[in-house]
Design a protein around this motif. Structure first.
Motif, PDB file in Angstrom:
ATOM      1  N   GLU A  85      27.723  18.876  31.363  1.00 36.67           N
ATOM      2  CA  GLU A  85      27.709  17.556  32.000  1.00 36.67           C
ATOM      3  C   GLU A  85      26.712  16.621  31.316  1.00 36.67           C
ATOM      4  OE1 GLU A  85      28.975  18.981  36.514  1.00 36.67           O
ATOM      5  OE2 GLU A  85      26.864  18.949  35.899  1.00 36.67           O
ATOM      6  N   GLU A 120      28.260  15.407  28.139  1.00 30.72           N
ATOM      7  CA  GLU A 120      29.263  14.368  28.379  1.00 30.72           C
ATOM      8  C   GLU A 120      28.607  13.014  28.667  1.00 30.72           C
ATOM      9  OE1 GLU A 120      31.514  16.189  31.486  1.00 30.72           O
ATOM     10  OE2 GLU A 120      32.842  17.276  30.099  1.00 30.72           O
ATOM     11  N   ARG A 121      27.478  13.034  29.369  1.00 27.25           N
ATOM     12  CA  ARG A 121      26.772  11.777  29.637  1.00 27.25           C
ATOM     13  C   ARG A 121      26.178  11.199  28.347  1.00 27.25           C
ATOM     14  NH1 ARG A 121      23.435  14.169  34.756  1.00 27.25           N
ATOM     15  NH2 ARG A 121      25.270  14.981  35.843  1.00 27.25           N
ATOM     16  N   GLY A 169      22.503  18.554  36.444  1.00 31.89           N
ATOM     17  CA  GLY A 169      23.804  18.856  35.865  1.00 31.89           C
ATOM     18  C   GLY A 169      23.754  20.040  34.929  1.00 31.89           C
TER      19      GLY A 169
END
Length: 419
Positions: free
Chosen positions: A374, A377-378, A370
Protein backbone atom coordinates in the motif's frame (compact mmCIF):
# COMPACT_ATOMS: atom_id res chain seq x y z
CA UNK A 1 8.49 15.02 -5.67
CA UNK A 2 5.20 15.98 -7.22
CA UNK A 3 2.54 13.70 -8.63
CA UNK A 4 3.38 12.09 -11.99
CA UNK A 5 3.34 14.62 -14.81
CA UNK A 6 3.60 14.40 -18.52
CA UNK A 7 7.07 15.06 -19.82
CA UNK A 8 8.03 17.43 -22.57
CA UNK A 9 9.35 16.17 -25.83
CA UNK A 10 12.92 16.76 -24.65
CA UNK A 11 12.68 14.65 -21.49
CA UNK A 12 14.13 11.56 -23.16
CA UNK A 13 16.80 11.24 -25.78
CA UNK A 14 15.08 8.30 -27.45
CA UNK A 15 12.25 8.35 -29.98
CA UNK A 16 8.99 9.10 -28.20
CA UNK A 17 6.90 9.73 -31.30
CA UNK A 18 5.95 6.13 -32.04
CA UNK A 19 2.25 5.37 -31.94
CA UNK A 20 0.94 4.51 -28.47
CA UNK A 21 0.18 0.76 -28.35
CA UNK A 22 -2.63 1.29 -25.84
CA UNK A 23 -3.32 2.84 -22.47
CA UNK A 24 -1.76 1.50 -19.29
CA UNK A 25 -5.05 -0.05 -18.25
CA UNK A 26 -5.51 -1.69 -21.67
CA UNK A 27 -1.99 -3.11 -21.69
CA UNK A 28 -2.32 -4.48 -18.16
CA UNK A 29 -5.60 -6.17 -19.11
CA UNK A 30 -3.97 -7.58 -22.26
CA UNK A 31 -1.38 -9.39 -20.15
CA UNK A 32 -3.89 -11.27 -18.04
CA UNK A 33 -4.92 -14.04 -20.48
CA UNK A 34 -1.45 -14.67 -21.90
CA UNK A 35 1.07 -14.21 -19.04
CA UNK A 36 1.67 -16.54 -16.12
CA UNK A 37 0.78 -14.67 -12.94
CA UNK A 38 4.05 -15.21 -11.11
CA UNK A 39 4.42 -11.48 -10.40
CA UNK A 40 2.20 -8.82 -8.88
CA UNK A 41 3.64 -5.64 -10.39
CA UNK A 42 2.56 -2.14 -9.53
CA UNK A 43 0.00 -0.75 -12.01
CA UNK A 44 2.43 1.23 -14.17
CA UNK A 45 3.38 0.43 -17.78
CA UNK A 46 6.84 1.78 -18.55
CA UNK A 47 7.65 2.63 -22.14
CA UNK A 48 10.82 4.76 -22.00
CA UNK A 49 13.62 5.47 -19.56
CA UNK A 50 16.77 7.50 -19.11
CA UNK A 51 19.10 7.65 -16.10
CA UNK A 52 16.93 7.67 -12.94
CA UNK A 53 13.67 8.51 -14.73
CA UNK A 54 11.10 6.32 -16.47
CA UNK A 55 8.03 7.28 -18.46
CA UNK A 56 4.79 5.35 -18.88
CA UNK A 57 2.79 4.96 -22.08
CA UNK A 58 0.72 8.05 -21.26
CA UNK A 59 3.87 10.16 -20.84
CA UNK A 60 3.84 10.35 -17.04
CA UNK A 61 7.32 10.49 -15.52
CA UNK A 62 8.46 8.58 -12.43
CA UNK A 63 11.63 8.39 -10.36
CA UNK A 64 13.00 4.84 -10.28
CA UNK A 65 13.98 4.16 -6.66
CA UNK A 66 14.29 0.38 -7.16
CA UNK A 67 16.76 0.19 -10.06
CA UNK A 68 15.72 -3.31 -11.05
CA UNK A 69 16.78 -4.73 -7.66
CA UNK A 70 20.27 -3.32 -8.39
CA UNK A 71 20.35 -4.46 -12.03
CA UNK A 72 20.29 -0.75 -12.96
CA UNK A 73 23.05 0.50 -10.65
CA UNK A 74 24.25 2.81 -13.45
CA UNK A 75 20.80 4.07 -14.34
CA UNK A 76 18.73 3.41 -17.42
CA UNK A 77 20.61 3.48 -20.71
CA UNK A 78 23.93 4.71 -19.36
CA UNK A 79 25.69 6.24 -22.40
CA UNK A 80 28.92 4.24 -22.03
CA UNK A 81 27.02 0.97 -21.68
CA UNK A 82 24.63 1.69 -24.56
CA UNK A 83 27.58 2.64 -26.75
CA UNK A 84 29.37 -0.61 -25.89
CA UNK A 85 26.24 -2.60 -26.74
CA UNK A 86 25.64 -0.77 -30.04
CA UNK A 87 29.27 -1.21 -31.06
CA UNK A 88 29.14 -4.93 -30.34
CA UNK A 89 25.77 -5.39 -32.06
CA UNK A 90 27.41 -4.21 -35.27
CA UNK A 91 30.15 -6.83 -34.94
CA UNK A 92 29.13 -10.11 -33.29
CA UNK A 93 26.44 -11.12 -30.79
CA UNK A 94 26.68 -14.88 -30.25
CA UNK A 95 29.02 -17.74 -31.00
CA UNK A 96 28.18 -20.19 -28.18
CA UNK A 97 31.16 -21.50 -26.25
CA UNK A 98 31.83 -24.01 -29.04
CA UNK A 99 34.22 -21.36 -30.36
CA UNK A 100 36.38 -18.63 -28.88
CA UNK A 101 35.50 -14.98 -29.44
CA UNK A 102 37.49 -11.79 -29.15
CA UNK A 103 35.71 -10.20 -26.15
CA UNK A 104 35.74 -12.98 -23.58
CA UNK A 105 39.33 -12.91 -22.31
CA UNK A 106 39.26 -9.17 -21.66
CA UNK A 107 35.95 -9.40 -19.80
CA UNK A 108 37.16 -12.26 -17.59
CA UNK A 109 40.51 -10.63 -16.86
CA UNK A 110 38.90 -7.32 -15.94
CA UNK A 111 36.31 -8.90 -13.68
CA UNK A 112 38.90 -11.06 -11.92
CA UNK A 113 41.08 -8.02 -11.28
CA UNK A 114 38.13 -5.95 -10.03
CA UNK A 115 37.17 -8.59 -7.47
CA UNK A 116 40.69 -9.63 -6.47
CA UNK A 117 40.15 -13.23 -7.55
CA UNK A 118 41.62 -15.42 -10.29
CA UNK A 119 39.11 -17.01 -12.65
CA UNK A 120 35.63 -16.39 -14.06
CA UNK A 121 32.82 -18.72 -15.06
CA UNK A 122 30.42 -16.58 -17.11
CA UNK A 123 26.69 -17.29 -16.98
CA UNK A 124 23.50 -15.31 -17.61
CA UNK A 125 21.15 -14.95 -14.66
CA UNK A 126 21.74 -14.69 -10.95
CA UNK A 127 20.06 -18.02 -10.29
CA UNK A 128 22.40 -19.63 -12.85
CA UNK A 129 25.38 -18.17 -11.00
CA UNK A 130 24.14 -19.61 -7.70
CA UNK A 131 23.43 -23.02 -9.23
CA UNK A 132 26.87 -22.97 -10.84
CA UNK A 133 28.47 -22.02 -7.52
CA UNK A 134 26.75 -24.96 -5.83
CA UNK A 135 27.99 -27.38 -8.50
CA UNK A 136 31.53 -26.04 -8.32
CA UNK A 137 31.56 -26.25 -4.51
CA UNK A 138 30.44 -29.87 -4.56
CA UNK A 139 32.98 -30.79 -7.23
CA UNK A 140 35.71 -29.06 -5.22
CA UNK A 141 34.65 -30.97 -2.09
CA UNK A 142 35.03 -34.31 -3.85
CA UNK A 143 38.14 -33.57 -5.90
CA UNK A 144 40.11 -31.41 -3.48
CA UNK A 145 38.77 -31.79 0.05
CA UNK A 146 38.14 -35.52 -0.27
CA UNK A 147 34.51 -35.64 0.86
CA UNK A 148 33.02 -39.07 0.03
CA UNK A 149 30.90 -39.15 -3.11
CA UNK A 150 27.41 -37.67 -2.83
CA UNK A 151 27.88 -36.63 0.82
CA UNK A 152 28.85 -32.98 0.39
CA UNK A 153 26.80 -30.43 2.34
CA UNK A 154 26.42 -26.69 2.00
CA UNK A 155 25.45 -24.44 4.90
CA UNK A 156 23.10 -21.53 4.14
CA UNK A 157 21.36 -18.84 6.19
CA UNK A 158 17.72 -18.54 7.16
CA UNK A 159 15.71 -15.84 5.37
CA UNK A 160 18.02 -16.15 2.38
CA UNK A 161 17.14 -15.29 -1.19
CA UNK A 162 19.39 -16.81 -3.83
CA UNK A 163 16.94 -17.39 -6.69
CA UNK A 164 13.91 -19.34 -7.81
CA UNK A 165 15.14 -22.69 -9.14
CA UNK A 166 13.93 -25.86 -7.42
CA UNK A 167 17.33 -26.45 -5.84
CA UNK A 168 17.49 -22.94 -4.45
CA UNK A 169 13.91 -22.71 -3.13
CA UNK A 170 14.53 -26.06 -1.48
CA UNK A 171 16.80 -24.38 1.06
CA UNK A 172 14.65 -21.26 1.40
CA UNK A 173 12.32 -20.83 4.38
CA UNK A 174 9.92 -18.68 2.34
CA UNK A 175 6.85 -20.89 2.13
CA UNK A 176 5.44 -18.94 -0.82
CA UNK A 177 8.58 -19.81 -2.78
CA UNK A 178 8.67 -23.45 -1.60
CA UNK A 179 5.13 -24.75 -1.36
CA UNK A 180 4.11 -26.96 -4.26
CA UNK A 181 7.58 -27.30 -5.81
CA UNK A 182 9.09 -30.30 -3.99
CA UNK A 183 10.73 -32.76 -3.73
CA UNK A 184 13.86 -30.74 -3.07
CA UNK A 185 17.55 -31.36 -3.50
CA UNK A 186 19.18 -32.65 -0.31
CA UNK A 187 22.55 -31.57 1.06
CA UNK A 188 21.79 -28.17 2.61
CA UNK A 189 21.82 -27.08 6.24
CA UNK A 190 20.05 -23.89 7.27
CA UNK A 191 21.28 -21.82 10.23
CA UNK A 192 20.24 -18.39 11.55
CA UNK A 193 21.82 -15.46 9.75
CA UNK A 194 24.35 -13.39 11.68
CA UNK A 195 24.96 -16.25 14.16
CA UNK A 196 28.55 -17.52 14.13
CA UNK A 197 27.93 -20.04 16.90
CA UNK A 198 25.13 -21.70 14.93
CA UNK A 199 27.30 -21.71 11.84
CA UNK A 200 30.17 -23.33 13.74
CA UNK A 201 27.84 -26.07 14.98
CA UNK A 202 26.56 -26.82 11.47
CA UNK A 203 29.94 -27.17 9.74
CA UNK A 204 31.60 -30.60 9.73
CA UNK A 205 33.90 -32.73 7.60
CA UNK A 206 31.26 -33.02 4.84
CA UNK A 207 30.84 -29.26 4.43
CA UNK A 208 31.80 -28.08 0.97
CA UNK A 209 30.87 -24.44 1.48
CA UNK A 210 29.08 -21.77 3.44
CA UNK A 211 26.84 -19.79 1.07
CA UNK A 212 25.53 -16.46 2.35
CA UNK A 213 24.48 -13.01 1.23
CA UNK A 214 26.77 -10.42 2.85
CA UNK A 215 23.59 -8.34 3.17
CA UNK A 216 20.22 -10.04 2.86
CA UNK A 217 18.29 -8.04 0.27
CA UNK A 218 14.93 -9.75 -0.10
CA UNK A 219 14.68 -10.14 3.68
CA UNK A 220 14.63 -6.35 4.00
CA UNK A 221 18.26 -5.23 3.57
CA UNK A 222 19.42 -7.04 6.70
CA UNK A 223 22.97 -6.00 7.60
CA UNK A 224 24.95 -8.36 9.85
CA UNK A 225 26.90 -7.28 12.90
CA UNK A 226 30.39 -5.91 12.38
CA UNK A 227 32.79 -8.85 12.37
CA UNK A 228 30.28 -11.43 11.13
CA UNK A 229 31.77 -11.69 7.64
CA UNK A 230 35.27 -11.78 9.09
CA UNK A 231 34.10 -14.59 11.37
CA UNK A 232 32.63 -16.53 8.45
CA UNK A 233 35.92 -16.18 6.59
CA UNK A 234 37.97 -17.37 9.59
CA UNK A 235 35.61 -20.27 10.33
CA UNK A 236 35.58 -21.56 6.74
CA UNK A 237 39.37 -21.40 6.56
CA UNK A 238 39.71 -23.28 9.82
CA UNK A 239 37.29 -26.01 8.74
CA UNK A 240 38.70 -26.30 5.22
CA UNK A 241 35.53 -25.35 3.36
CA UNK A 242 34.67 -22.59 0.90
CA UNK A 243 33.15 -19.20 1.64
CA UNK A 244 30.72 -18.33 -1.17
CA UNK A 245 29.43 -14.75 -1.10
CA UNK A 246 26.25 -14.10 -3.08
CA UNK A 247 26.85 -10.48 -4.16
CA UNK A 248 24.23 -10.52 -6.92
CA UNK A 249 22.25 -7.67 -5.30
CA UNK A 250 24.85 -6.25 -2.90
CA UNK A 251 27.82 -6.13 -5.25
CA UNK A 252 29.16 -3.81 -7.94
CA UNK A 253 28.99 -0.49 -6.13
CA UNK A 254 25.61 -0.68 -4.44
CA UNK A 255 26.88 -0.54 -0.84
CA UNK A 256 29.64 2.04 -1.35
CA UNK A 257 32.34 -0.50 -2.13
CA UNK A 258 32.87 -2.77 -5.11
CA UNK A 259 31.63 -5.73 -3.05
CA UNK A 260 29.76 -5.72 0.25
CA UNK A 261 32.44 -7.99 1.75
CA UNK A 262 34.95 -5.20 1.14
CA UNK A 263 33.52 -3.37 4.16
CA UNK A 264 35.32 -5.94 6.31
CA UNK A 265 38.24 -6.45 3.90
CA UNK A 266 37.15 -10.06 3.45
CA UNK A 267 38.05 -12.04 0.34
CA UNK A 268 35.75 -15.06 -0.16
CA UNK A 269 36.81 -18.12 -2.12
CA UNK A 270 33.89 -17.61 -4.50
CA UNK A 271 31.86 -14.50 -5.38
CA UNK A 272 28.56 -14.73 -7.25
CA UNK A 273 27.68 -11.72 -9.41
CA UNK A 274 24.78 -10.76 -11.65
CA UNK A 275 22.19 -8.00 -12.04
CA UNK A 276 24.34 -4.84 -12.38
CA UNK A 277 26.97 -6.82 -14.31
CA UNK A 278 24.68 -6.59 -17.35
CA UNK A 279 24.37 -2.82 -17.08
CA UNK A 280 20.58 -2.99 -17.34
CA UNK A 281 20.97 -4.06 -20.97
CA UNK A 282 21.53 -7.83 -21.12
CA UNK A 283 21.49 -10.58 -18.48
CA UNK A 284 25.06 -11.25 -17.36
CA UNK A 285 26.20 -13.21 -14.32
CA UNK A 286 29.40 -14.85 -13.21
CA UNK A 287 31.05 -17.10 -10.69
CA UNK A 288 34.39 -15.51 -9.79
CA UNK A 289 36.74 -17.62 -7.69
CA UNK A 290 40.20 -18.73 -6.75
CA UNK A 291 41.97 -20.76 -9.41
CA UNK A 292 42.01 -23.86 -7.19
CA UNK A 293 38.22 -23.77 -7.01
CA UNK A 294 37.15 -23.10 -10.61
CA UNK A 295 40.01 -25.28 -11.79
CA UNK A 296 38.01 -28.38 -10.82
CA UNK A 297 35.77 -27.94 -13.88
CA UNK A 298 36.65 -29.82 -17.06
CA UNK A 299 35.11 -29.69 -20.56
CA UNK A 300 31.59 -31.08 -20.65
CA UNK A 301 30.95 -30.81 -16.90
CA UNK A 302 29.15 -27.46 -17.02
CA UNK A 303 28.15 -24.91 -19.62
CA UNK A 304 25.77 -22.33 -21.03
CA UNK A 305 24.99 -21.55 -24.67
CA UNK A 306 24.66 -17.83 -23.96
CA UNK A 307 27.05 -17.57 -21.02
CA UNK A 308 29.87 -15.15 -21.83
CA UNK A 309 28.45 -14.32 -25.27
CA UNK A 310 30.13 -11.43 -27.15
CA UNK A 311 27.37 -8.91 -26.41
CA UNK A 312 27.34 -9.82 -22.72
CA UNK A 313 31.13 -9.66 -22.55
CA UNK A 314 31.20 -6.24 -24.21
CA UNK A 315 28.63 -4.78 -21.84
CA UNK A 316 30.18 -6.54 -18.83
CA UNK A 317 33.59 -5.11 -19.73
CA UNK A 318 32.10 -1.62 -19.89
CA UNK A 319 30.54 -2.15 -16.44
CA UNK A 320 33.93 -3.21 -15.06
CA UNK A 321 35.52 -0.08 -16.57
CA UNK A 322 32.93 2.15 -14.88
CA UNK A 323 33.55 0.52 -11.51
CA UNK A 324 37.33 0.60 -11.89
CA UNK A 325 37.21 4.41 -11.63
CA UNK A 326 35.76 4.20 -8.10
CA UNK A 327 33.27 6.97 -8.94
CA UNK A 328 30.15 4.92 -8.31
CA UNK A 329 31.43 3.48 -5.07
CA UNK A 330 32.14 7.02 -3.84
CA UNK A 331 28.71 8.25 -4.93
CA UNK A 332 27.00 5.39 -3.09
CA UNK A 333 28.96 6.17 0.05
CA UNK A 334 28.30 9.92 -0.01
CA UNK A 335 24.66 9.72 -1.02
CA UNK A 336 24.14 6.88 1.41
CA UNK A 337 24.71 9.37 4.20
CA UNK A 338 22.01 11.59 2.70
CA UNK A 339 19.69 8.59 2.57
CA UNK A 340 20.49 7.70 6.18
CA UNK A 341 19.87 11.25 7.42
CA UNK A 342 16.59 11.51 5.53
CA UNK A 343 15.29 8.23 6.94
CA UNK A 344 16.46 9.08 10.46
CA UNK A 345 14.31 12.21 10.29
CA UNK A 346 11.26 10.05 9.55
CA UNK A 347 11.67 7.70 12.51
CA UNK A 348 8.63 8.25 14.69
CA UNK A 349 6.90 9.94 11.76
CA UNK A 350 5.71 6.71 10.16
CA UNK A 351 9.06 4.92 9.97
CA UNK A 352 9.67 2.48 12.82
CA UNK A 353 13.18 1.47 11.77
CA UNK A 354 15.57 1.28 8.84
CA UNK A 355 18.85 -0.21 7.68
CA UNK A 356 21.20 1.55 5.25
CA UNK A 357 24.42 0.48 3.58
CA UNK A 358 25.48 2.74 0.74
CA UNK A 359 22.52 3.54 -1.52
CA UNK A 360 20.49 0.61 -0.28
CA UNK A 361 17.90 0.72 2.46
CA UNK A 362 15.23 -1.41 4.04
CA UNK A 363 12.58 0.83 5.60
CA UNK A 364 10.09 -0.51 8.14
CA UNK A 365 6.79 1.36 8.02
CA UNK A 366 4.33 1.56 10.90
CA UNK A 367 1.81 -1.19 10.02
CA UNK A 368 -0.99 1.11 11.14
CA UNK A 369 -0.23 3.23 8.07
CA UNK A 370 -0.46 0.34 5.62
CA UNK A 371 1.31 -2.64 4.18
CA UNK A 372 4.49 -2.28 2.15
CA UNK A 373 2.40 -2.78 -0.97
CA UNK A 374 0.00 0.00 0.00
CA UNK A 375 2.86 2.40 0.74
CA UNK A 376 4.42 1.53 -2.63
CA UNK A 377 1.13 2.33 -4.36
CA UNK A 378 0.90 5.69 -2.59
CA UNK A 379 4.45 6.51 -3.63
CA UNK A 380 3.52 5.54 -7.19
CA UNK A 381 0.86 8.25 -7.06
CA UNK A 382 3.62 10.69 -6.04
CA UNK A 383 5.77 9.69 -9.01
CA UNK A 384 8.17 7.35 -7.19
CA UNK A 385 8.71 3.67 -7.92
CA UNK A 386 9.69 1.40 -5.03
CA UNK A 387 8.84 -2.19 -4.12
CA UNK A 388 7.74 -3.75 -0.90
CA UNK A 389 9.16 -6.84 0.70
CA UNK A 390 7.87 -8.65 3.78
CA UNK A 391 5.07 -7.05 5.80
CA UNK A 392 5.31 -3.27 5.94
CA UNK A 393 8.91 -3.01 4.74
CA UNK A 394 9.90 -1.23 1.53
CA UNK A 395 13.27 -1.24 -0.20
CA UNK A 396 15.03 1.80 -1.59
CA UNK A 397 17.79 1.20 -4.12
CA UNK A 398 18.01 4.11 -6.57
CA UNK A 399 20.51 4.12 -9.42
CA UNK A 400 23.92 5.24 -8.23
CA UNK A 401 23.65 8.15 -10.68
CA UNK A 402 20.93 9.88 -8.67
CA UNK A 403 21.69 13.43 -7.52
CA UNK A 404 21.53 14.64 -3.94
CA UNK A 405 18.70 17.02 -4.81
CA UNK A 406 16.54 14.31 -6.39
CA UNK A 407 17.22 11.90 -3.53
CA UNK A 408 16.27 14.51 -0.92
CA UNK A 409 13.09 15.29 -2.86
CA UNK A 410 12.18 11.60 -2.92
CA UNK A 411 12.65 11.37 0.85
CA UNK A 412 10.35 14.36 1.30
CA UNK A 413 7.76 12.54 -0.78
CA UNK A 414 8.09 9.50 1.45
CA UNK A 415 7.45 11.75 4.44
CA UNK A 416 4.40 13.18 2.71
CA UNK A 417 2.98 9.71 2.04
CA UNK A 418 3.50 8.74 5.68
CA UNK A 419 2.16 12.01 7.10
Amino acid sequence: MTAPTRTTGTAFAGNTSAGTPGSSAELIRAEEPVLARNYHPLPVVIARAEDVWVEDVEGRRYLDMLAGYSALNFGHRHPALVEAAHRQLDQLTLTSRAFHHDRLAGFAAGLAELTGLDMVLPMNTGAEAVESGIKVARKWAYDVKGVPADRATIVVAADNFHGRTTTIVGFSDDETARTGFGPFTPGFRVVPYNDLAALEAAVDETTAAVLIEPIQGEAGVIIPDDGYLTGVRELTRRHGCLFIADEIQSGLGRTGSTLAVDHEAVVPDVVLLGKALGGGIVPVSAVVARREVLGVLHPGEHGSTFGGNPLAAAVGSAVVELLATGEFQRRATELGEVLRAGLAALVGEGVTGFRVRGLWAGVDIDPALGTGREISERLLDEGILVKDTHGSTIRLAPPLTITREVLESALKSLGKVLG
